[in-house]
Design an enzyme around this catalytic site. Structure first.
Site, PDB file in Angstrom:
ATOM      1  N   GLY A 295      28.717  30.109  34.621  1.00 13.92           N
ATOM      2  CA  GLY A 295      30.025  29.932  34.007  1.00 13.92           C
ATOM      3  C   GLY A 295      30.137  30.713  32.702  1.00 13.92           C
ATOM      4  O   GLY A 295      29.484  31.738  32.494  1.00 13.92           O
ATOM      5  N   SER A 296      30.920  30.200  31.800  1.00 13.51           N
ATOM      6  CA  SER A 296      31.250  30.950  30.586  1.00 13.51           C
ATOM      7  C   SER A 296      30.100  31.110  29.601  1.00 13.51           C
ATOM      8  O   SER A 296      30.206  31.892  28.654  1.00 13.51           O
ATOM      9  CB  SER A 296      32.435  30.289  29.873  1.00 13.51           C
ATOM     10  OG  SER A 296      33.600  30.420  30.653  1.00 13.51           O
ATOM     11  N   THR A 297      28.982  30.381  29.793  1.00 13.37           N
ATOM     12  CA  THR A 297      27.827  30.641  28.922  1.00 13.37           C
ATOM     13  C   THR A 297      27.367  32.086  29.075  1.00 13.37           C
ATOM     14  O   THR A 297      26.803  32.670  28.146  1.00 13.37           O
ATOM     15  CB  THR A 297      26.654  29.694  29.232  1.00 13.37           C
ATOM     16  OG1 THR A 297      26.276  29.835  30.615  1.00 13.37           O
ATOM     17  CG2 THR A 297      27.026  28.252  28.956  1.00 13.37           C
TER      18      THR A 297
END
Length: 572
Positions: A295-297
């Site tokens: 995801g956005s990590t």
């Protein structure tokens, strides 16, 4: 005729090179060895034929060909036996195969042979005894004193199990030769052979803090997922939690039991319980063996790539539209929050789109960078294309560890939408929580990626030192200046972005991070991620948390990371 000796020599050298390369391959790479062996066979056969040309047509030629095939087959079989019974004998004897669910298959003989050996202790960095052994009627029983203070399941993914019926896993497997005294105690073994005496194994002193490990497990509160806490300066693992876990006492045979048949039945029943589909794969060490979309990590890596190649990435010349269509024939990339540009500004800069996690901005960065520059940055953080990846990650060998993958299908990054999706953490990315913790730690360590380790030192029963781990850098993954910029970007997440709740848990300490909400199975609740670093001026803790199907990373993940950081500071 003059060329035949040269050709024959070339064939022999080629065959020997293939055999030499293949025979020393690790046990899990048997396929590679067999390919080398079979490729060498025609080269050896042709070389033999050139030394002894075939006789004229007839029975003699037939016998010659059959004899050559038999001789060649005998030679190949001899080489296979040489590898199995000499070159790799010890490795095969102690080999542990790990299934996709974390279950292990191993040779029970070394376990049975060590039943009369008091296996060494496993202790945490502060001397808390996690595993020990006691003598019972001439046999050794594995015990877990940690259960007197904490839930032993919180440590199961690290310790593993030691079972006379099902073998061993975790550190019990990786360091079995040290724990039994077969390695590091050669003088004691000689003494036992000639003088006698009780055989004791060596002690493993771990890097983990048992109190932090227990508190992190409590924070996860039974949810399936992972927590990793690293020291960015050294790579030492301070906590590594995997849930669900199991109680290693359930697989430890008790020789003092009134009925050994009943005791074996108890162990078998517990094994059946933890391998059942409903158990949730407690034998899988999720921080090292679990592969998930980040995801956005993962926008952290995209940001680093844009900063490393500013002429192409243009990090501070970016927009945050609600939709971005890299491929007119494919669905557009969409932001998770409507009208996000009202928060980031439009146009905006890297800090703002990172703090507010703008998907369309990071899709644009990735498209600008292209597959080669993007993959180059990913490789610096040990996230590999499948064709360059080993099945296991060799920079962390204390426990079985999967290699993180940038994509799965060849050519995926050549697709505009594939490149864009990867840029904001989706696409075909599959990473371990450990790898995301390592990336976070590198940002806190001025861009230097450190080799993670779990065993600090190994000592003999008398306390003398056998081996001690020292911090080892893998490489400089990014520049110190870019690492400093990324710490500022992470600080923005903690101060005003999507993830600022993390700052509430460590008041007075500068903390930064990045949330991630990772789609995986269509229609399923997304995974909740959060990576964090603190204190930002001189980072001592790098954290990665991942809750399977946990929901929003900016809420669930951030709160969990905050609780873990608070526990880390409280247990210093």
């Amino acid at each position: 005729m003059g060329q035949q000796p040269i050709i024959r020599t070339g064939l022999l050298i080629g065959a020997l090179a293939l055999i030499s390369y293949g025979i020393f391959q690790p046990v899990e790479a048997d396929t590679r060895w067999l390919i080398c062996l079979w490729l060498a066979a025609p080269l050896l056969g042709l070389a033999a034929w050139m030394v002894y040309p075939a006789p004229p047509a007839g029975l003699a030629r037939t016998v010659y060909h059959v004899g050559l095939i038999i001789l060649l087959g005998f030679g190949l079989l001899s080489l296979q036996l040489l590898r199995q019974q000499f070159v790799k004998a010890d490795a095969i004897y102690n080999y542990v195969a790990v299934g996709p669910d974390g279950s292990t298959t191993s040779n029970v003989r070394p376990v049975l042979s060590s039943q009369r050996v008091l296996r060494g202790q496993i202790v945490d960095r502060n001397g808390v005894v996690l595993a020990d052994s006691q003598s019972v009627n001439g046999f050794a029983r594995r015990t877990y004193p940690v259960a007197d203070r904490y839930d032993p399941a919180a440590f199961s993914n690290i310790l593993g199990f030691f079972s006379t019926r099902y073998g061993q896993s975790g550190l019990e497997s990786t360091y079995s030769a040290y724990l039994t005294g077969e390695r590091g105690n050669e003088l004691q073994r000689l003494q036992e052979q000639f003088v006698g005496g009780e055989r004791r194994g060596n002690t493993l002193v771990l890097t983990i803090n048992a109190e932090l490990q227990a508190r992190a497990a409590q924070a996860l509160a039974g949810r399936a997922g992972s927590i990793v806490v690293l020291d960015p300066r050294t790579g030492a693992i301070l906590a590594m939690v995997s849930q669900p876990g199991f109680d290693p006492r359930g697989l430890s045979f008790d020789p003092s039991a009134a009925s050994w048949d009943a005791e074996n039945a108890r162990v078998s029943a517990y094994w059946a319980q933890i391998i059942a589909d409903s158990a949730g794969q407690p034998l899988l060490n999720r921080p090292t063996q679990g592969l998930y979309p980040p995801g956005s990590t993962f926008k952290t890596l995209t940001a680093i790539a844009a900063l490393a190649h500013p002429g192409v990435g243009q990090p501070d010349s970016i927009t945050c539209p609600q939709e971005y269509r890299p491929d007119p024939t494919a669905p557009p990339v969409v932001n998770a929050v409507d009208n996000l540009a009202s928060l980031t500004g439009d146009p905006t800069n890297l800090e703002k789109v990172y703090a507010y996690s703008c998907n369309t901005a990071f899709a644009q960065y990735a498209t600008r960078l292209g597959p080669e520059l993007f993959a180059e940055t990913a490789r610096q953080f040990d996230i590999f294309p499948p064709q360059r990846a080993n099945s296991t990650y060799n920079e962390f060998t204390d426990l079985p560890t999967a290699t993180s993958l940038l994509y799965v299908n060849p050519g995926f990054l050549n697709l505009p939408r594939g490149m864009a999706d990867t840029g904001y953490g989706q696409g075909q990315l599959l990473v371990t929580p450990l790898q995301m913790a390592m990336m976070t730690a590198a940002i806190g360590n001025e861009g230097i990626l450190m080799r993670p380790y779990l065993v600090q030192r190994i000592t003999r029963p008398d306390g003398s030192l056998i081996v001690e781990q020292t911090p080892r850098p893998i490489r400089r993954a990014t520049s110190a200046l870019i690492a400093q910029t990324m710490r500022s970007n992470m600080a923005a997440v903690g101060s005003y972005g999507f993830g600022r709740v993390i700052s509430d848990y460590v008041p007075g300490i500068a903390v930064g991070g990045k949330s991630g909400t990772a789609e995986h199975v269509p229609g399923a609740v997304p995974h909740a991620w959060f990576i964090a670093l603190a204190p930002l001026d001189q980072p001592r803790y790098a954290v990665a948390v991942m809750v399977e199907s946990g929901g929003e990373g900016s809420s669930v993940g951030a709160r969990l990371a905050g609780e873990v950081l608070a526990a880390a500071f409280a247990t210093e």
